[in-house]
Write a protein that holds these residues in place. Structure first.
Motif, PDB file in Angstrom:
ATOM      1  N   GLY A 195      69.443  37.444  51.237  1.00 40.61           N
ATOM      2  CA  GLY A 195      68.338  38.051  51.961  1.00 40.61           C
ATOM      3  C   GLY A 195      67.152  38.407  51.092  1.00 40.61           C
ATOM      4  N   GLY A 196      67.335  38.317  49.789  1.00 47.78           N
ATOM      5  CA  GLY A 196      66.280  38.669  48.858  1.00 47.78           C
ATOM      6  C   GLY A 196      65.320  37.524  48.603  1.00 47.78           C
ATOM      7  N   SER A 197      64.415  37.766  47.661  1.00 49.61           N
ATOM      8  CA  SER A 197      63.364  36.795  47.367  1.00 49.61           C
ATOM      9  C   SER A 197      63.231  36.587  45.868  1.00 49.61           C
ATOM     10  CB  SER A 197      62.013  37.288  47.916  1.00 49.61           C
ATOM     11  OG  SER A 197      62.056  37.468  49.305  1.00 49.61           O
ATOM     12  N   LEU A 198      62.754  35.410  45.515  1.00 50.61           N
ATOM     13  CA  LEU A 198      62.400  35.081  44.139  1.00 50.61           C
ATOM     14  C   LEU A 198      61.201  34.153  44.174  1.00 50.61           C
ATOM     15  CD1 LEU A 198      65.787  34.248  42.320  1.00 50.61           C
ATOM     16  CD2 LEU A 198      64.277  36.185  41.838  1.00 50.61           C
ATOM     17  N   ARG A 199      60.457  34.130  43.080  1.00 51.69           N
ATOM     18  CA  ARG A 199      59.389  33.151  42.946  1.00 51.69           C
ATOM     19  C   ARG A 199      59.558  32.407  41.621  1.00 51.69           C
ATOM     20  NH1 ARG A 199      52.778  33.425  42.591  1.00 51.69           N
ATOM     21  NH2 ARG A 199      53.222  34.217  40.502  1.00 51.69           N
ATOM     22  N   LEU A 200      59.694  31.127  41.736  1.00 56.87           N
ATOM     23  CA  LEU A 200      59.805  30.280  40.553  1.00 56.87           C
ATOM     24  C   LEU A 200      58.425  29.775  40.152  1.00 56.87           C
ATOM     25  CD1 LEU A 200      62.914  28.105  41.519  1.00 56.87           C
ATOM     26  CD2 LEU A 200      62.858  30.379  40.477  1.00 56.87           C
ATOM     27  N   SER A 201      58.255  29.608  38.854  1.00 57.82           N
ATOM     28  CA  SER A 201      57.008  29.053  38.331  1.00 57.82           C
ATOM     29  C   SER A 201      57.332  27.871  37.428  1.00 57.82           C
ATOM     30  CB  SER A 201      56.246  30.102  37.516  1.00 57.82           C
ATOM     31  OG  SER A 201      55.902  31.209  38.289  1.00 57.82           O
ATOM     32  N   CYS A 202      56.437  26.919  37.385  1.00 60.94           N
ATOM     33  CA  CYS A 202      56.595  25.779  36.495  1.00 60.94           C
ATOM     34  C   CYS A 202      55.226  25.466  35.902  1.00 60.94           C
ATOM     35  CB  CYS A 202      57.148  24.574  37.230  1.00 60.94           C
ATOM     36  SG  CYS A 202      57.312  23.096  36.202  1.00 60.94           S
ATOM     37  N   ALA A 203      55.098  25.718  34.616  1.00 57.80           N
ATOM     38  CA  ALA A 203      53.840  25.490  33.923  1.00 57.80           C
ATOM     39  C   ALA A 203      53.883  24.152  33.213  1.00 57.80           C
ATOM     40  CB  ALA A 203      53.581  26.609  32.923  1.00 57.80           C
ATOM     41  N   ALA A 204      52.871  23.346  33.435  1.00 59.11           N
ATOM     42  CA  ALA A 204      52.792  22.026  32.818  1.00 59.11           C
ATOM     43  C   ALA A 204      51.812  22.044  31.657  1.00 59.11           C
ATOM     44  CB  ALA A 204      52.359  20.996  33.852  1.00 59.11           C
ATOM     45  N   SER A 205      52.127  21.299  30.643  1.00 63.46           N
ATOM     46  CA  SER A 205      51.220  21.168  29.502  1.00 63.46           C
ATOM     47  C   SER A 205      51.242  19.730  29.022  1.00 63.46           C
ATOM     48  CB  SER A 205      51.626  22.114  28.375  1.00 63.46           C
ATOM     49  OG  SER A 205      52.937  21.837  27.940  1.00 63.46           O
ATOM     50  N   GLY A 206      50.206  19.357  28.298  1.00 63.95           N
ATOM     51  CA  GLY A 206      50.116  17.993  27.811  1.00 63.95           C
ATOM     52  C   GLY A 206      49.041  17.215  28.561  1.00 63.95           C
ATOM     53  N   SER A 207      49.163  15.907  28.512  1.00 59.73           N
ATOM     54  CA  SER A 207      48.153  15.030  29.114  1.00 59.73           C
ATOM     55  C   SER A 207      48.448  14.850  30.596  1.00 59.73           C
ATOM     56  CB  SER A 207      48.140  13.678  28.392  1.00 59.73           C
ATOM     57  OG  SER A 207      47.822  13.840  27.034  1.00 59.73           O
ATOM     58  N   ILE A 208      47.825  15.685  31.391  1.00 59.05           N
ATOM     59  CA  ILE A 208      48.079  15.657  32.828  1.00 59.05           C
ATOM     60  C   ILE A 208      46.813  15.230  33.547  1.00 59.05           C
ATOM     61  CG2 ILE A 208      48.820  16.982  34.828  1.00 59.05           C
ATOM     62  CD1 ILE A 208      50.067  18.954  32.804  1.00 59.05           C
ATOM     63  N   PHE A 209      46.861  14.083  34.172  1.00 54.37           N
ATOM     64  CA  PHE A 209      45.733  13.573  34.936  1.00 54.37           C
ATOM     65  C   PHE A 209      46.256  12.965  36.220  1.00 54.37           C
ATOM     66  CE2 PHE A 209      42.766  14.158  31.534  1.00 54.37           C
ATOM     67  CZ  PHE A 209      43.481  13.940  30.384  1.00 54.37           C
TER      68      PHE A 209
ATOM     69  N   LEU B 280      57.282  28.156  43.554  1.00 52.74           N
ATOM     70  CA  LEU B 280      58.171  28.059  44.703  1.00 52.74           C
ATOM     71  C   LEU B 280      58.554  29.473  45.094  1.00 52.74           C
ATOM     72  CD1 LEU B 280      59.647  26.064  46.601  1.00 52.74           C
ATOM     73  CD2 LEU B 280      61.669  26.371  45.151  1.00 52.74           C
ATOM     74  N   ALA B 281      57.987  29.935  46.184  1.00 47.80           N
ATOM     75  CA  ALA B 281      58.339  31.245  46.717  1.00 47.80           C
ATOM     76  C   ALA B 281      59.532  31.075  47.638  1.00 47.80           C
ATOM     77  CB  ALA B 281      57.157  31.852  47.469  1.00 47.80           C
ATOM     78  N   MET B 282      60.590  31.807  47.345  1.00 43.51           N
ATOM     79  CA  MET B 282      61.829  31.667  48.102  1.00 43.51           C
ATOM     80  C   MET B 282      62.160  32.994  48.765  1.00 43.51           C
ATOM     81  SD  MET B 282      64.039  29.409  45.367  1.00 43.51           S
ATOM     82  CE  MET B 282      64.165  30.760  44.193  1.00 43.51           C
ATOM     83  N   ASN B 283      62.231  32.997  50.068  1.00 46.00           N
ATOM     84  CA  ASN B 283      62.552  34.185  50.843  1.00 46.00           C
ATOM     85  C   ASN B 283      63.851  33.972  51.615  1.00 46.00           C
ATOM     86  OD1 ASN B 283      60.084  35.579  50.121  1.00 46.00           O
ATOM     87  ND2 ASN B 283      59.028  34.216  51.539  1.00 46.00           N
ATOM     88  N   SER B 284      64.418  35.062  52.079  1.00 44.94           N
ATOM     89  CA  SER B 284      65.653  35.005  52.874  1.00 44.94           C
ATOM     90  C   SER B 284      66.701  34.137  52.189  1.00 44.94           C
ATOM     91  CB  SER B 284      65.355  34.475  54.282  1.00 44.94           C
ATOM     92  OG  SER B 284      64.397  35.278  54.931  1.00 44.94           O
TER      93      SER B 284
END
Length: 114
Positions: free
Chosen positions: A14-28, A79-83
């Motif tokens: 029933g709880g919530s979490l928020r995942l993050s993913c940070a990208a680095s490098g040559s991103i186009f 990624l916001a995760m609820n419930s």
């Protein structure tokens, strides 16, 4: 390209979490960015994906509970995760395709206790 995922942890059902993913490098010209997960003894599955044209697809099991978003200024996808449910327990991986090549993050563990 390197992807650094974070935000996993232990949460009660029933709880919530928020995942993050940070990208680095040559991103186009990011073609695809999203989240996958792999539960113990199960194959990796797509959870939420943003495709070109900002088209978003969710797995049926998370639709209405999870929300994917991206901040291009920070090269980060969330990624916001609820419930959360016990069935959501898995290692979550971020994934990115740029210029025809795919890249995976290292995974972050989400454990949902019932």
């Amino acid at each position: 390209v390197q992807l650094q995922a974070s935000g996993g942890g232990l949460v009660q059902a029933g709880g919530s979490l928020r995942l993050s993913c940070a990208a680095s490098g040559s991103i186009f010209n990011i073609n695809v960015v999203g989240w996958y997960r792999q539960a113990p003894g199960k194959p990796r599955e797509s959870v939420a994906v943003i495709r070109e044209g900002s088209k978003i697809n969710y797995a049926a099991s998370v639709k209405g509970r999870f929300t994917i978003s991206r901040d291009d200024a920070k090269d980060t996808v969330y990624l916001a995760m609820n419930s959360l449910q016990s069935e959501d327990t898995a290692v979550y991986y971020c994934y990115l395709v740029t210029r025809g090549s795919g890249y995976w993050g290292q995974g972050t563990l989400v454990t949902v206790s019932s």
